[in-house]
Design a protein around this motif. Structure first.
Motif, PDB file in Angstrom:
ATOM      1  N   ALA A   1      -1.298  -0.844 -10.738  1.00  0.00           N
ATOM      2  CA  ALA A   1      -0.731  -0.503  -9.433  1.00  0.00           C
ATOM      3  C   ALA A   1      -1.766  -0.794  -8.352  1.00  0.00           C
ATOM      4  O   ALA A   1      -2.964  -0.914  -8.628  1.00  0.00           O
ATOM      5  N   ILE A   2      -1.315  -0.911  -7.111  1.00  0.00           N
ATOM      6  CA  ILE A   2      -2.243  -1.125  -5.998  1.00  0.00           C
ATOM      7  C   ILE A   2      -3.114   0.112  -5.830  1.00  0.00           C
ATOM      8  O   ILE A   2      -2.627   1.244  -5.774  1.00  0.00           O
ATOM      9  N   ASN A   3      -4.408  -0.102  -5.774  1.00  0.00           N
ATOM     10  CA  ASN A   3      -5.362   0.997  -5.606  1.00  0.00           C
ATOM     11  C   ASN A   3      -5.494   1.314  -4.112  1.00  0.00           C
ATOM     12  O   ASN A   3      -6.162   0.603  -3.377  1.00  0.00           O
ATOM     13  N   ARG A   4      -4.822   2.369  -3.679  1.00  0.00           N
ATOM     14  CA  ARG A   4      -4.894   2.803  -2.285  1.00  0.00           C
ATOM     15  C   ARG A   4      -5.723   4.074  -2.196  1.00  0.00           C
ATOM     16  O   ARG A   4      -5.739   4.888  -3.134  1.00  0.00           O
ATOM     17  N   VAL A   5      -6.345   4.263  -1.043  1.00  0.00           N
ATOM     18  CA  VAL A   5      -7.167   5.447  -0.827  1.00  0.00           C
ATOM     19  C   VAL A   5      -6.846   6.024   0.550  1.00  0.00           C
ATOM     20  O   VAL A   5      -6.932   5.316   1.556  1.00  0.00           O
TER      21      VAL A   5
ATOM     22  N   VAL B   1      -1.601  22.400   6.845  1.00  0.00           N
ATOM     23  CA  VAL B   1      -2.394  21.176   7.017  1.00  0.00           C
ATOM     24  C   VAL B   1      -2.327  20.367   5.721  1.00  0.00           C
ATOM     25  O   VAL B   1      -2.498  20.913   4.623  1.00  0.00           O
ATOM     26  N   LEU B   2      -2.068  19.075   5.826  1.00  0.00           N
ATOM     27  CA  LEU B   2      -1.970  18.231   4.644  1.00  0.00           C
ATOM     28  C   LEU B   2      -3.320  18.158   3.922  1.00  0.00           C
ATOM     29  O   LEU B   2      -4.370  18.402   4.531  1.00  0.00           O
ATOM     30  N   PRO B   3      -3.314  17.845   2.621  1.00  0.00           N
ATOM     31  CA  PRO B   3      -4.521  17.997   1.803  1.00  0.00           C
ATOM     32  C   PRO B   3      -5.779  17.311   2.335  1.00  0.00           C
ATOM     33  O   PRO B   3      -6.864  17.906   2.306  1.00  0.00           O
ATOM     34  N   GLY B   4      -5.663  16.065   2.802  1.00  0.00           N
ATOM     35  CA  GLY B   4      -6.858  15.368   3.283  1.00  0.00           C
ATOM     36  C   GLY B   4      -7.553  16.110   4.405  1.00  0.00           C
ATOM     37  O   GLY B   4      -8.716  16.522   4.274  1.00  0.00           O
TER      38      GLY B   4
ATOM     39  N   PRO C   1      -9.297   5.546  -9.599  1.00  0.00           N
ATOM     40  CA  PRO C   1      -8.943   6.604 -10.552  1.00  0.00           C
ATOM     41  C   PRO C   1     -10.109   7.157 -11.365  1.00  0.00           C
ATOM     42  O   PRO C   1     -10.086   8.313 -11.775  1.00  0.00           O
ATOM     43  N   THR C   2     -11.134   6.342 -11.621  1.00  0.00           N
ATOM     44  CA  THR C   2     -12.272   6.831 -12.400  1.00  0.00           C
ATOM     45  C   THR C   2     -13.487   7.150 -11.537  1.00  0.00           C
ATOM     46  O   THR C   2     -14.563   7.459 -12.058  1.00  0.00           O
ATOM     47  N   ASN C   3     -13.340   7.052 -10.227  1.00  0.00           N
ATOM     48  CA  ASN C   3     -14.433   7.407  -9.305  1.00  0.00           C
ATOM     49  C   ASN C   3     -13.846   7.995  -8.037  1.00  0.00           C
ATOM     50  O   ASN C   3     -13.485   7.266  -7.117  1.00  0.00           O
TER      51      ASN C   3
ATOM     52  N   GLN D   1       1.628  10.668   6.829  1.00  0.00           N
ATOM     53  CA  GLN D   1       1.926  11.603   5.747  1.00  0.00           C
ATOM     54  C   GLN D   1       1.373  11.060   4.425  1.00  0.00           C
ATOM     55  O   GLN D   1       0.741  11.796   3.654  1.00  0.00           O
ATOM     56  N   ARG D   2       1.580   9.790   4.169  1.00  0.00           N
ATOM     57  CA  ARG D   2       1.073   9.199   2.932  1.00  0.00           C
ATOM     58  C   ARG D   2      -0.449   9.136   2.930  1.00  0.00           C
ATOM     59  O   ARG D   2      -1.092   9.358   1.896  1.00  0.00           O
ATOM     60  N   THR D   3      -1.043   8.823   4.064  1.00  0.00           N
ATOM     61  CA  THR D   3      -2.500   8.740   4.162  1.00  0.00           C
ATOM     62  C   THR D   3      -3.155  10.078   3.864  1.00  0.00           C
ATOM     63  O   THR D   3      -4.138  10.163   3.114  1.00  0.00           O
ATOM     64  N   PHE D   4      -2.629  11.150   4.447  1.00  0.00           N
ATOM     65  CA  PHE D   4      -3.240  12.467   4.292  1.00  0.00           C
ATOM     66  C   PHE D   4      -2.880  13.159   2.977  1.00  0.00           C
ATOM     67  O   PHE D   4      -3.542  14.122   2.584  1.00  0.00           O
ATOM     68  N   SER D   5      -1.820  12.690   2.310  1.00  0.00           N
ATOM     69  CA  SER D   5      -1.388  13.320   1.063  1.00  0.00           C
ATOM     70  C   SER D   5      -1.806  12.536  -0.168  1.00  0.00           C
ATOM     71  O   SER D   5      -1.582  13.007  -1.296  1.00  0.00           O
ATOM     72  N   ASP D   6      -2.387  11.370   0.007  1.00  0.00           N
ATOM     73  CA  ASP D   6      -2.807  10.562  -1.126  1.00  0.00           C
ATOM     74  C   ASP D   6      -3.780  11.359  -1.998  1.00  0.00           C
ATOM     75  O   ASP D   6      -4.691  12.014  -1.488  1.00  0.00           O
TER      76      ASP D   6
END
Length: 518
Positions: free
Chosen positions: A359-363, A148-151, A254-256, A447-452
């Protein structure tokens, strides 16, 4: 998530009051795909059946999400000698029924196919059995938590123990009409109007421009003006999920990494922060580029609008990508998907200030139900129950569930995704009728959403739905123009405080800290 019925919202403890919610999100534009699921276990030999004479009773929502459970009944009984009793009921009855059974220690139900946010109530009450003791036992069908991916993997455990057996993996991505973005006429007109190239939006500002551009244009060739975006905003019907996913990059950074809902020391609500307010302003602005009727639509109606080719963008779960491949879809081969856009600035709740990012802050997010099996502490057949849930989690079955779309089970494990990040292939998806280009966009987005590394903090405390319902009702007030975004969030804070006081501040604080890993 489920094509047919949304996640089963319900009140927190049985004495809590919550308005009833709509049951159906039926999709009418497409027809379900019929893809068989392989049997993975042989029948047991007479006299050697592991759980002969035992009975397992499972409660599940009467919707597409329990189709796989019905399919596995005969195989489970033949392989174990046990009897399986499946109780399916409307979503608004599912949670109150199982939590009442647990609270009163009756044990009528051995297991539930539960929503991820129920775990706060269930674990805080001491009502679940961890399956840690059986996970590596060779008597049971083997499945891997590490697949299972990290998220979504984080949702399977609580307080360091594994409680949820993997089944469905929810998160939201951005769907877009690939054909529209690639059209030379649109590219030229967009550049002339906005001064930059039309492409897959990377930020919410770009998303807003693209949604505005396509609004009022005929996107499916029927001569009727269409829309830039479709959202589902019916009160009490999941609109707050879209806001959560959108707002994440305005607050988390990154800081929260974890503060979004509450101060973990005081349980003071944080949802009226400047980041939350700005996110809701963006959300309300985007509503202008969808059909006005979507203020009364649930997700099924919204999905229909996209599947009919009448919207350029949608923000939603894996269901839509799978539904787009089915008979009746006007957007098969045209449906792109990407991780939800981000920002270049977020409001850091730790420092109390706006923070700019190069960089673009993605979550990433696991927004939704992420349905999974849980075992009642009062089960009379806990081992047979775990056998059933681990059978449903088997790789051979999960590959089919994730590809066919009609069962509401979405991908989230490495074997669902393509190399180099995953270990799977396109074969299960092609067998289910997918377009090859749609497959790659879809799987890449999830994949990118769950591994971010950055993930939206999922709320898993007692009363999670009561908080979410309060937020949802005030979001609708903002979306419809009844309240300003700031006023809507301020009203939600008042409701949050009332819920916390009712359920007990210290109890909620302890659960919140545990759920976040403090």
């Amino acid at each position: 998530m489920v094509a047919g019925v949304p996640p089963a919202f319900a009140a927190d403890p049985p004495d809590a009051k919550a308005p009833p919610r709509p049951e159906s999100t039926t999709v009418t534009v497409v027809q379900p795909s019929d893809v068989p699921v392989p049997r993975v276990l042989p029948p047991c030999a007479p006299g050697k059946c592991l759980f002969a004479g035992q009975k397992v009773t499972v409660i599940a929502t009467k919707s597409a999400i329990s189709i796989a459970l019905l399919e596995v009944e005969e195989e489970f009984e033949a392989a174990t000698g046990a009897e399986l009793d499946i109780v399916r009921m409307p979503g608004i009855e599912h949670f109150p029924t199982i939590i009442s059974d647990m609270t009163n220690r009756i044990g009528k139900y051995d297991a539930s196919i539960a929503g991820g946010w129920w775990i706060g109530d269930m674990v805080a009450g001491g009502h679940l059995l961890s399956y840690d003791q059986w996970y590596d036992d060779p008597r049971f069908p083997k499945w891997s938590v590490d697949d299972v991916l990290p998220g979504p993997r984080n949702l399977l455990s609580y307080g360091g123990k594994k409680y949820m057996v993997a089944y469905d993996h929810d998160g939201q991505v951005m769907y877009f009409r690939r054909d529209l973005l690639a059209d030379a006429r649109h590219q030229a007109a967009f550049r002339q109007k906005y001064g930059y190239a039309l492409a897959v939006p990377q930020t919410w500002a770009q998303f807003r421009d693209a949604a505005e551009y396509f609004t009022g244009q005929d996107l499916n060739g029927d001569g009727v003006p269409d829309h830039g975006i479709v959202l589902a905003l019916k009160p009490g019907s999941q609109g707050m999920f879209n806001y959560m996913s959108l707002s994440a990059s305005f607050v988390i950074g990154p800081t929260n990494a974890r503060l979004y809902w509450f101060d973990p020391q005081t349980m003071k609500p944080l949802i009226e922060s400047p980041g939350h307010v700005r996110a809701l302003e963006v959300f309300v602005d985007l509503v202008k580029f969808g059909p006005r009727e979507m203020l009364t639509w649930d997700h099924g109606r919204g999905w229909d609008h996209f599947l009919a080719g009448r919207a350029a963008f949608a923000l939603t779960w894996g269901d839509l990508g799978a539904l787009a491949q089915q008979t009746g879809s006007k957007v098969k081969g045209k449906t792109g998907a990407a991780q939800i856009p981000g920002t270049h600035e977020y409001y850091d709740l730790v420092q109390g200030k706006w923070v700019k990012t190069d960089a673009i802050n993605r979550v990433g997010n696991t927004t939704g139900a992420s349905w999974a099996g849980v075992i009642s502490k009062y089960s009379k057949a806990p081992e047979a129950t775990y056998f059933l849930l681990s059978l449903l989690a088997a790789k051979e079955k999960s590959q089919v569930y994730a590809a066919r779309g009609s069962d509401g089970i979405d991908p989230g494990r490495r074997f669902h995704f393509l190399p180099p990040e995953g270990t799977g292939t396109t074969e299960p998806y092609l067998r289910a009728g997918w377009d090859a280009a749609d497959i790659r966009d879809y799987l890449g987005a999830f994949q990118r959403t769950f591994s971010d590394k950055q993930q939206f903090p999922y709320l898993r405390i007692p009363g999670a739905y009561s908080y979410w319902l309060a937020l949802d009702l005030h979001l609708v007030e903002a979306a419809s123009g009844q309240l300003s975004p700031a006023a809507a969030l301020k009203a939600a804070v008042v409701d949050f405080e009332e819920i916390t006081i009712r359920l007990g501040r210290e109890r909620q604080r302890e659960a919140y800290r545990t759920s976040l890993g403090f």
